[in-house]
Scaffold this motif. Structure first.
Motif, PDB file in Angstrom:
ATOM      1  N   GLY A  68       1.108  -1.210   0.043  1.00  8.84           N
ATOM      2  CA  GLY A  68       0.218  -0.093   0.078  1.00  8.84           C
ATOM      3  C   GLY A  68       1.496   1.409  -0.155  1.00  8.84           C
ATOM      4  O   GLY A  68       0.475   2.632  -0.785  1.00  8.84           O
ATOM      5  N   GLU A  85      -6.734   3.115   2.523  1.00  8.21           N
ATOM      6  CA  GLU A  85      -5.772   2.627   2.215  1.00  8.21           C
ATOM      7  C   GLU A  85      -4.750   3.728   0.986  1.00  8.21           C
ATOM      8  O   GLU A  85      -4.298   4.091   0.136  1.00  8.21           O
ATOM      9  CB  GLU A  85      -5.819   1.699   0.605  1.00  8.21           C
ATOM     10  N   GLY A 142      -3.530  -2.840  -1.600  1.00  7.86           N
ATOM     11  CA  GLY A 142      -2.714  -1.729  -1.884  1.00  7.86           C
ATOM     12  C   GLY A 142      -2.332  -3.108  -3.643  1.00  7.86           C
ATOM     13  O   GLY A 142      -2.922  -2.211  -4.350  1.00  7.86           O
ATOM     14  N   LYS A 143      -1.226  -2.968  -3.760  1.00  8.39           N
ATOM     15  CA  LYS A 143      -0.530  -3.332  -4.962  1.00  8.39           C
ATOM     16  C   LYS A 143      -0.905  -5.049  -5.299  1.00  8.39           C
ATOM     17  O   LYS A 143      -0.811  -6.082  -6.388  1.00  8.39           O
ATOM     18  CB  LYS A 143       0.827  -3.299  -5.319  1.00  8.39           C
ATOM     19  N   ILE A 151      -4.220  -6.191  -6.021  1.00  6.94           N
ATOM     20  CA  ILE A 151      -5.558  -5.676  -6.702  1.00  6.94           C
ATOM     21  C   ILE A 151      -5.688  -6.795  -8.175  1.00  6.94           C
ATOM     22  O   ILE A 151      -7.404  -6.799  -8.381  1.00  6.94           O
ATOM     23  CB  ILE A 151      -4.543  -4.836  -7.385  1.00  6.94           C
ATOM     24  N   ASN A 175      -2.363   7.823  -3.947  1.00  7.53           N
ATOM     25  CA  ASN A 175      -1.881   6.231  -4.123  1.00  7.53           C
ATOM     26  C   ASN A 175      -2.565   5.898  -5.046  1.00  7.53           C
ATOM     27  O   ASN A 175      -3.560   4.788  -4.794  1.00  7.53           O
ATOM     28  CB  ASN A 175      -3.005   5.886  -2.340  1.00  7.53           C
ATOM     29  N   LYS A 217      -4.060   1.667  -6.790  1.00 13.58           N
ATOM     30  CA  LYS A 217      -4.160   0.655  -5.620  1.00 13.58           C
ATOM     31  C   LYS A 217      -5.008   0.485  -5.519  1.00 13.58           C
ATOM     32  O   LYS A 217      -6.114   1.639  -5.766  1.00 13.58           O
ATOM     33  CB  LYS A 217      -2.999   0.815  -4.367  1.00 13.58           C
TER      34      LYS A 217
END
Length: 493
Positions: free
Chosen positions: A88, A208, A428-429, A432, A461, A464
């Motif tokens: 994140g 996030e 986060g990443k 996803i 961000n 994400k």
């Protein structure tokens, strides 16, 4: 493992000069050696050197950073202590990391109102330490509580081993003060029992870092229990242990904590902290009771009876506060202990209905054989929040790719049994792509609509937590579920 994208030196110089015009020099890091410590969060497999890192001292400087980034169309990645496990806080090659670590002051402590007002960089455990003289504490206690910050907890809706009885961050935060990308300060929630208008506080917690920058948090404090004791129950297989969790809850008991660890986890932890775990057991449960002495004695007796009836082979009960803390130390140190038996590990985070614990653990065991990788299972069993640790060696070609695929299949299984792809670590990443399995396109579009309401320029961000249509289409080409290709109506490129 990800590789850093190149950074445009001219763009970096332009943005750095604009930031230095509104911030002291100590608050802006642009030299690659200075920004290197910020290239990842706790998910170290994904790395990206940030273009610039900013470390504001106060809310006014946060607004100044947001104003510069908005005017120059620069993405912003908020960061607390960097203990997150889903990428994140992964930086962007063309973006600015906004770290709130220096904003670490406890603004005020109000023991009679049972609340504390703190800046975003205050550590989770520091709140309880400050409240301790008043007989109070802050309940959510993630394993990283010694280091993680309250703003990071807000971003991820963190929990911990005591979240079954006392709730997640969303249940223990009363108000947040937020700097928006438009340069405004808004307050969500309040110190009263309820706040007027829509419950945007619940929307913001767990967002996030995609909706705004936290500049102040008001948390709920609760009285420290008079006493607490924990049961360690051993089981000869994980299915019996998983079923015992459901039996405890079905008996109408809500323990202060109800955690499960399999044998792989126990054996990697025991030499590390010497918690006194039964390393011959296929699974152990840690069940805590807290309250008055009478309440604790009664609950320990009831839980012991339920666990024995559910098939526990051995039961040990802490006889002192030191022993109770030692039992918990093993669970809280499971992640660092993984380094004793594996060069690398990949920590997953999914949530399932408690009744499906045994089914999912059996499924994970089958995946171990499929992918040729070991998995240590530690989790908040009481609320079905799993944390499988997939063990691998990044130096061996292809092992990280297998670990990622293993993790994705665990999350898909969580969804299949009626659960979710995250309980407290965030998307986060890391997760996803799994969002494409969990949600329909209409639901994802609704999430984007909420983001646009807070961040029309898509600067906070970005990329994400919420997958784009293209990402889901590409992911759909790779995965088949039940013989059906996701988003089959989309054109294939």
């Amino acid at each position: 493992m990800s590789a850093s994208l190149p950074i445009d030196p001219q763009r970096r110089q332009q943005v750095a000069q604009a930031l230095l015009a509104v911030l002291p020099e100590r608050c802006v890091l642009s030299d690659p050696e200075d920004t290197r410590p910020y290239e990842c969060d706790g998910l170290a497999a994904y790395r990206q050197l940030p273009m610039i890192v900013t470390l504001p001292d106060d809310e006014e400087q946060v607004l100044a950073i947001l104003n510069v980034c908005r005017e120059l169309n620069v993405p912003i990645v908020p960061r607390g202590a960097g203990t997150g496990l889903s990428g994140g806080a992964l930086p962007m090659a063309d973006g600015v990391v906004l770290s709130t670590a220096r904003m670490n002051r406890i603004v005020r402590m109000e023991p009679y109102a049972r609340l504390a007002v703190v800046q975003p960089g205050v550590r989770n455990l520091a709140i309880s330490d400050a409240a301790a003289p008043h007989g109070l504490y802050y309940a959510p206690d993630p394993s990283s509580q010694i280091a993680c910050t309250i703003a990071g907890n807000v971003a991820e809706n963190s929990g911990g081993v005591h979240c079954l009885k006392y709730g997640l961050t969303v249940h223990n935060v009363l108000r947040v003060r937020v700097a928006t990308i438009d340069g405004d300060i808004i307050e969500l929630g309040g110190e009263a029992l309820d706040a007027p208008g829509l419950d945007l506080l619940a929307v913001f917690i767990g967002s996030e870092g995609m909706l705004g920058i936290v500049t102040e948090v008001t948390v709920r404090l609760i009285p420290k229990p008079a006493t607490a004791r924990v049961i360690m129950a051993s089981f000869d297989n994980v299915v019996t242990g998983g079923n015992a969790v459901a039996s405890v809850i079905a008996a109408g008991i809500i323990p202060a904590g109800l955690e499960m660890m399999d044998q792989t986890s126990s054996r990697m932890v025991e030499p590390f902290v010497r918690a006194g775990y039964d390393t011959d057991a296929a699974a152990i449960l840690l069940c805590e009771a807290d309250g008055t002495q009478l309440e604790v004695d009664e609950e320990i007796e009831r839980m012991t009876a339920v666990l024995q009836a559910a098939g526990a082979g051995a039961i040990a009960v802490s006889q002192s506060e030191a022993e109770r803390l030692r039992f918990w130390s093993g669970r809280k140190n499971a992640f660092p202990a993984a380094g004793r038996i594996s060069p690398d590990y990949y920590c997953m985070d999914g949530t399932i209905p408690r009744k499906n614990l045994a089914q999912v653990l059996t499924g994970i065991a089958q995946m171990e054989a499929t992918y040729g990788l070991r998995c240590a299972n530690v989790f908040h069993a009481g609320d079905g929040n799993l944390h499988p640790l997939i063990l691998f060696d990044a130096n061996q070609p292809g092992e990280f790719d297998r670990a990622e695929a293993f993790g994705a299949d665990i999350l898909a299984l969580c969804v299949e049994v009626g659960g979710t792809i995250t309980g407290e670590h965030g998307v986060g990443k890391e997760k996803i792509n799994s969002m494409c399995i969990q949600f329909t396109r209409a639901e994802l579009d609704a999430f984007f609509a909420v983001k646009r309401a807070f961040d029309a320029q898509h600067l906070l961000n970005p990329d994400k937590a919420i997958p784009t249509l293209n990402r889901c289409a590409e992911f759909g080409k790779m995965r088949v579920s039940g013989g059906v290709l996701p988003f089959a109506g989309l054109p294939r490129f």
